[in-house]
Design an enzyme around this catalytic site. Sequence first.
Site, PDB file in Angstrom:
ATOM      1  N   GLY A 124       0.789  -1.243   0.000  1.00 36.48           N
ATOM      2  CA  GLY A 124       0.000   0.000   0.000  1.00 36.48           C
ATOM      3  C   GLY A 124       0.813   1.281   0.000  1.00 36.48           C
ATOM      4  N   THR A 141      -1.443  -8.308 -13.910  1.00 35.10           N
ATOM      5  CA  THR A 141      -1.139  -7.391 -15.018  1.00 35.10           C
ATOM      6  C   THR A 141      -1.490  -8.021 -16.367  1.00 35.10           C
ATOM      7  OG1 THR A 141       0.725  -6.406 -16.208  1.00 35.10           O
ATOM      8  CG2 THR A 141       1.243  -8.280 -14.847  1.00 35.10           C
ATOM      9  N   ASP A 142      -1.752  -7.181 -17.353  1.00 33.39           N
ATOM     10  CA  ASP A 142      -1.992  -7.694 -18.711  1.00 33.39           C
ATOM     11  C   ASP A 142      -0.721  -8.284 -19.323  1.00 33.39           C
ATOM     12  OD1 ASP A 142      -0.582  -5.321 -19.147  1.00 33.39           O
ATOM     13  OD2 ASP A 142      -2.079  -4.436 -20.491  1.00 33.39           O
ATOM     14  N   GLU A 143       0.440  -7.989 -18.692  1.00 32.95           N
ATOM     15  CA  GLU A 143       1.704  -8.450 -19.287  1.00 32.95           C
ATOM     16  C   GLU A 143       1.838  -9.967 -19.229  1.00 32.95           C
ATOM     17  OE1 GLU A 143       5.118  -5.954 -18.501  1.00 32.95           O
ATOM     18  OE2 GLU A 143       3.826  -4.270 -18.024  1.00 32.95           O
ATOM     19  N   TYR A 153       9.755  -9.989 -15.347  1.00 29.52           N
ATOM     20  CA  TYR A 153       8.668  -9.434 -14.521  1.00 29.52           C
ATOM     21  C   TYR A 153       7.357 -10.157 -14.814  1.00 29.52           C
ATOM     22  CZ  TYR A 153       4.703  -6.329 -13.522  1.00 29.52           C
ATOM     23  OH  TYR A 153       3.486  -5.840 -13.111  1.00 29.52           O
ATOM     24  N   ALA A 213       6.885 -12.995 -16.243  1.00 25.11           N
ATOM     25  CA  ALA A 213       6.952 -14.418 -15.876  1.00 25.11           C
ATOM     26  C   ALA A 213       6.677 -14.589 -14.383  1.00 25.11           C
ATOM     27  CB  ALA A 213       8.325 -14.989 -16.240  1.00 25.11           C
ATOM     28  N   LYS A 252       4.933 -12.565 -12.456  1.00 22.82           N
ATOM     29  CA  LYS A 252       3.521 -12.281 -12.182  1.00 22.82           C
ATOM     30  C   LYS A 252       2.657 -13.459 -12.651  1.00 22.82           C
ATOM     31  CE  LYS A 252       1.818  -8.939 -10.742  1.00 22.82           C
ATOM     32  NZ  LYS A 252       1.538  -8.481  -9.336  1.00 22.82           N
ATOM     33  N   PRO A 303      14.265   9.482 -22.933  1.00 25.89           N
ATOM     34  CA  PRO A 303      14.817   8.317 -23.635  1.00 25.89           C
ATOM     35  C   PRO A 303      13.716   7.398 -24.178  1.00 25.89           C
ATOM     36  CG  PRO A 303      14.942   7.974 -21.252  1.00 25.89           C
ATOM     37  CD  PRO A 303      14.286   9.306 -21.468  1.00 25.89           C
ATOM     38  N   ARG A 355       0.724   0.823 -25.648  1.00 25.00           N
ATOM     39  CA  ARG A 355       0.219   0.478 -24.323  1.00 25.00           C
ATOM     40  C   ARG A 355      -1.194   1.047 -24.184  1.00 25.00           C
ATOM     41  NH1 ARG A 355       3.940  -2.296 -24.952  1.00 25.00           N
ATOM     42  NH2 ARG A 355       5.731  -2.706 -23.611  1.00 25.00           N
ATOM     43  N   ASN A 414       4.041   4.627 -27.958  1.00 22.61           N
ATOM     44  CA  ASN A 414       4.924   5.413 -27.089  1.00 22.61           C
ATOM     45  C   ASN A 414       5.283   6.750 -27.728  1.00 22.61           C
ATOM     46  OD1 ASN A 414       4.883   3.441 -25.154  1.00 22.61           O
ATOM     47  ND2 ASN A 414       6.781   2.466 -25.827  1.00 22.61           N
ATOM     48  N   ARG A 432      14.484  -1.813 -25.420  1.00 23.35           N
ATOM     49  CA  ARG A 432      14.441  -2.757 -24.293  1.00 23.35           C
ATOM     50  C   ARG A 432      14.548  -4.177 -24.852  1.00 23.35           C
ATOM     51  NH1 ARG A 432       9.049  -2.300 -20.767  1.00 23.35           N
ATOM     52  NH2 ARG A 432      10.253  -0.872 -19.480  1.00 23.35           N
ATOM     53  N   GLY A 450      13.611  -7.793 -25.605  1.00 21.28           N
ATOM     54  CA  GLY A 450      12.332  -8.525 -25.590  1.00 21.28           C
ATOM     55  C   GLY A 450      11.108  -7.621 -25.483  1.00 21.28           C
TER      56      GLY A 450
HETATM   57  P1  NAD Z   1       5.156  -0.067  -6.980  1.00 23.13           P
HETATM   58  O1  NAD Z   1       6.499  -0.612  -7.297  1.00 23.13           O
HETATM   59  O2  NAD Z   1       4.923   1.405  -7.036  1.00 23.13           O
HETATM   60  O3  NAD Z   1       4.733  -0.546  -5.506  1.00 23.13           O
HETATM   61  C1  NAD Z   1       4.974  -1.843  -5.030  1.00 23.13           C
HETATM   62  C2  NAD Z   1       4.871  -1.820  -3.512  1.00 23.13           C
HETATM   63  O4  NAD Z   1       5.069  -3.157  -3.017  1.00 23.13           O
HETATM   64  C3  NAD Z   1       5.946  -0.944  -2.842  1.00 23.13           C
HETATM   65  O5  NAD Z   1       5.344  -0.137  -1.840  1.00 23.13           O
HETATM   66  C4  NAD Z   1       6.908  -1.948  -2.236  1.00 23.13           C
HETATM   67  O6  NAD Z   1       7.568  -1.471  -1.070  1.00 23.13           O
HETATM   68  C5  NAD Z   1       5.974  -3.112  -1.933  1.00 23.13           C
HETATM   69  N1  NAD Z   1       6.669  -4.416  -1.880  1.00 23.13           N
HETATM   70  C6  NAD Z   1       7.482  -4.966  -2.818  1.00 23.13           C
HETATM   71  N2  NAD Z   1       7.935  -6.156  -2.405  1.00 23.13           N
HETATM   72  C7  NAD Z   1       7.389  -6.369  -1.179  1.00 23.13           C
HETATM   73  C8  NAD Z   1       7.456  -7.432  -0.243  1.00 23.13           C
HETATM   74  N3  NAD Z   1       8.219  -8.519  -0.469  1.00 23.13           N
HETATM   75  N4  NAD Z   1       6.739  -7.342   0.900  1.00 23.13           N
HETATM   76  C9  NAD Z   1       5.970  -6.251   1.165  1.00 23.13           C
HETATM   77  N5  NAD Z   1       5.888  -5.198   0.325  1.00 23.13           N
HETATM   78  C10 NAD Z   1       6.583  -5.263  -0.830  1.00 23.13           C
HETATM   79  O7  NAD Z   1       4.156  -0.847  -7.934  1.00 23.13           O
HETATM   80  P2  NAD Z   1       2.721  -0.420  -8.487  1.00 23.13           P
HETATM   81  O8  NAD Z   1       2.887   0.190  -9.807  1.00 23.13           O
HETATM   82  O9  NAD Z   1       1.974   0.303  -7.435  1.00 23.13           O
HETATM   83  O10 NAD Z   1       2.080  -1.862  -8.708  1.00 23.13           O
HETATM   84  C11 NAD Z   1       1.252  -2.465  -7.725  1.00 23.13           C
HETATM   85  C12 NAD Z   1       0.745  -3.805  -8.256  1.00 23.13           C
HETATM   86  O11 NAD Z   1       0.015  -3.613  -9.457  1.00 23.13           O
HETATM   87  C13 NAD Z   1       1.868  -4.791  -8.595  1.00 23.13           C
HETATM   88  O12 NAD Z   1       1.451  -6.083  -8.192  1.00 23.13           O
HETATM   89  C14 NAD Z   1       1.978  -4.708 -10.114  1.00 23.13           C
HETATM   90  O13 NAD Z   1       2.441  -5.924 -10.652  1.00 23.13           O
HETATM   91  C15 NAD Z   1       0.542  -4.420 -10.491  1.00 23.13           C
HETATM   92  N6  NAD Z   1       0.384  -3.693 -11.764  1.00 23.13           N
HETATM   93  C16 NAD Z   1       0.919  -2.449 -11.933  1.00 23.13           C
HETATM   94  C17 NAD Z   1       0.712  -1.772 -13.135  1.00 23.13           C
HETATM   95  C18 NAD Z   1       1.249  -0.379 -13.361  1.00 23.13           C
HETATM   96  O14 NAD Z   1       1.040   0.160 -14.446  1.00 23.13           O
HETATM   97  N7  NAD Z   1       1.909   0.243 -12.418  1.00 23.13           N
HETATM   98  C19 NAD Z   1      -0.026  -2.362 -14.158  1.00 23.13           C
HETATM   99  C20 NAD Z   1      -0.548  -3.630 -13.951  1.00 23.13           C
HETATM  100  C21 NAD Z   1      -0.357  -4.282 -12.737  1.00 23.13           C
HETATM  101  P1  TYD Z   2       6.948   1.272 -18.441  1.00 20.35           P
HETATM  102  O1  TYD Z   2       6.426   2.525 -17.848  1.00 20.35           O
HETATM  103  O2  TYD Z   2       8.259   0.737 -17.948  1.00 20.35           O
HETATM  104  O3  TYD Z   2       5.784   0.172 -18.307  1.00 20.35           O
HETATM  105  P2  TYD Z   2       5.688  -1.331 -18.961  1.00 20.35           P
HETATM  106  O4  TYD Z   2       7.030  -1.752 -19.390  1.00 20.35           O
HETATM  107  O5  TYD Z   2       5.210  -2.114 -17.781  1.00 20.35           O
HETATM  108  O6  TYD Z   2       4.686  -1.229 -20.063  1.00 20.35           O
HETATM  109  O7  TYD Z   2       7.090   1.475 -20.003  1.00 20.35           O
HETATM  110  C1  TYD Z   2       5.973   1.831 -20.799  1.00 20.35           C
HETATM  111  C2  TYD Z   2       6.435   1.883 -22.243  1.00 20.35           C
HETATM  112  O8  TYD Z   2       7.381   2.935 -22.391  1.00 20.35           O
HETATM  113  C3  TYD Z   2       7.150   0.603 -22.664  1.00 20.35           C
HETATM  114  O9  TYD Z   2       6.773   0.279 -24.011  1.00 20.35           O
HETATM  115  C4  TYD Z   2       8.619   0.954 -22.605  1.00 20.35           C
HETATM  116  C5  TYD Z   2       8.627   2.441 -22.900  1.00 20.35           C
HETATM  117  N1  TYD Z   2       9.724   3.198 -22.238  1.00 20.35           N
HETATM  118  C6  TYD Z   2      10.553   4.033 -22.977  1.00 20.35           C
HETATM  119  O10 TYD Z   2      10.413   4.171 -24.208  1.00 20.35           O
HETATM  120  N2  TYD Z   2      11.546   4.709 -22.321  1.00 20.35           N
HETATM  121  C7  TYD Z   2      11.746   4.588 -20.978  1.00 20.35           C
HETATM  122  O11 TYD Z   2      12.689   5.213 -20.421  1.00 20.35           O
HETATM  123  C8  TYD Z   2      10.866   3.728 -20.219  1.00 20.35           C
HETATM  124  C9  TYD Z   2      11.054   3.559 -18.735  1.00 20.35           C
HETATM  125  C10 TYD Z   2       9.863   3.062 -20.906  1.00 20.35           C
END
Ligand code: NAD
Ligand code: TYD
Length: 341
Positions: free
Chosen positions: A8, A126-128, A154, A156, A158, A209, A218, A253, A277, A279
């Site tokens: 949280g 995640t959709d990934e 990542y 894999a 999830k 970048p 995305r 992007n 990146r 892959g």
């Molecule tokens: P984030 O990296 O901002 O936050 C993750 C949180 O989890 C952090 O507060 C961290 O301290 C905590 N954490 C990590 N490992 C831990 C552990 N072992 N024990 C307790 N706490 C731990 O990530 P986010 O973007 O907020 O993502 C949250 C969730 O949503 C994740 O499960 C991610 O896979 C999923 N998700 C995120 C996105 C996105 O676009 N950000 C999209 C799809 C799914």
């Molecule tokens: P990101 O925010 O890392 O999310 P995800 O990889 O989970 O989709 O990246 C979003 C898109 O932006 C992804 O296609 C990779 C691209 N990207 C860049 O082009 N430059 C960057 O510096 C980063 C971090 C991501």
Amino acid sequence: MKILLTGGSGFIGSNFVRFVLRERPGYQVINLDALTYSGNPENLADIESDERYRFVHGDIRDIDRVAELIEEADAVVHMAAESHVDRSIMDARPFVESNALGTQTVIDALRRANPKLTKRLVHVSTDEVYGTLPLDKPEVKFTEDTPLQPNSPYAASKTASDLFVRAAFHTFGMDVCITRCSNNFGPYQFPEKVIPLFVTNLIEGKKVPLYGDGRNVRDWLHVEDHCEAVLAVLEKGSAGEVYNIGGNNERSNLELTHSILQAMNCGEEKIEYVKDRLGHDLRYAIDASKIERELGWRPTRSAWPGALEATVKWYVDNPQWWQRVRSGAYRTYYEKQYGNA
Ligand code: NAD
Ligand code: TYD
């Protein structure tokens, strides 16, 4: 309803706490977070004194701690994870530890502390996990039945977590739901992800970048839409089901970058095309018709340009937040509030 939320203090988690306490005044939230590099207690500084909220510093791999908290709670929303693809390419081990082993530990703790299996687990994925879609077939999107074909470490990790949650339902009859959402955007996102990274770079006069040719697509979902969907799944979802959550908001992007440049009054010369990146998935697109049909949820806050401009403005208006995040200074704040754990 007392929710045990894992993770949280991160981006989505902190928005979820704020969203739940606002939308459901009778609910309480316990936030269990290990405060890794992306967990920042300052994200919830305004909520700390709210008696409906409690922060617990701990790791999801600590089964005793998780079980103890589950005894107090009515349900678990599991968001804690390592979340950044580029970091997983550099070192996958923390992803296996927190995402795969950590999720199985949450399941084990639920079985131990909740033998009648009445307490629900919403696993935020995640959709990934579905892998990638072609660019030339815009009509094809991920459905809940799309095969799981993760491409990054990542994704894999999830996918592994999703499969352990699935197995908990089929083997033990646990009350679980899985959500799979697209890329979130909004306030408090760690500035390693593309939107806050690009905005904060531009504020600092740096270039942005862009990986490869910028054609990767995305589907952008506002974090509050995501929080609302997770809450709907918690309250109304069917056990054992997967729900896709998307923003109906696909952008390449390059389009995203142009929109950010425009919102920041910057020109094309700020784009730096960098090595792609490894892959790099080409396209993510979500078919979210199941959650709309079954739970009546659809995104209402994700439409661009408005939602993107508001997010850009949040980073422009809150330089102290991301400067402290970038420098790691927020850790001092944590130590002052909670001691040097
Ligand atoms: P984030 O990296 O901002 O936050 C993750 C949180 O989890 C952090 O507060 C961290 O301290 C905590 N954490 C990590 N490992 C831990 C552990 N072992 N024990 C307790 N706490 C731990 O990530 P986010 O973007 O907020 O993502 C949250 C969730 O949503 C994740 O499960 C991610 O896979 C999923 N998700 C995120 C996105 C996105 O676009 N950000 C999209 C799809 C799914
Ligand atoms: P990101 O925010 O890392 O999310 P995800 O990889 O989970 O989709 O990246 C979003 C898109 O932006 C992804 O296609 C990779 C691209 N990207 C860049 O082009 N430059 C960057 O510096 C980063 C971090 C991501």
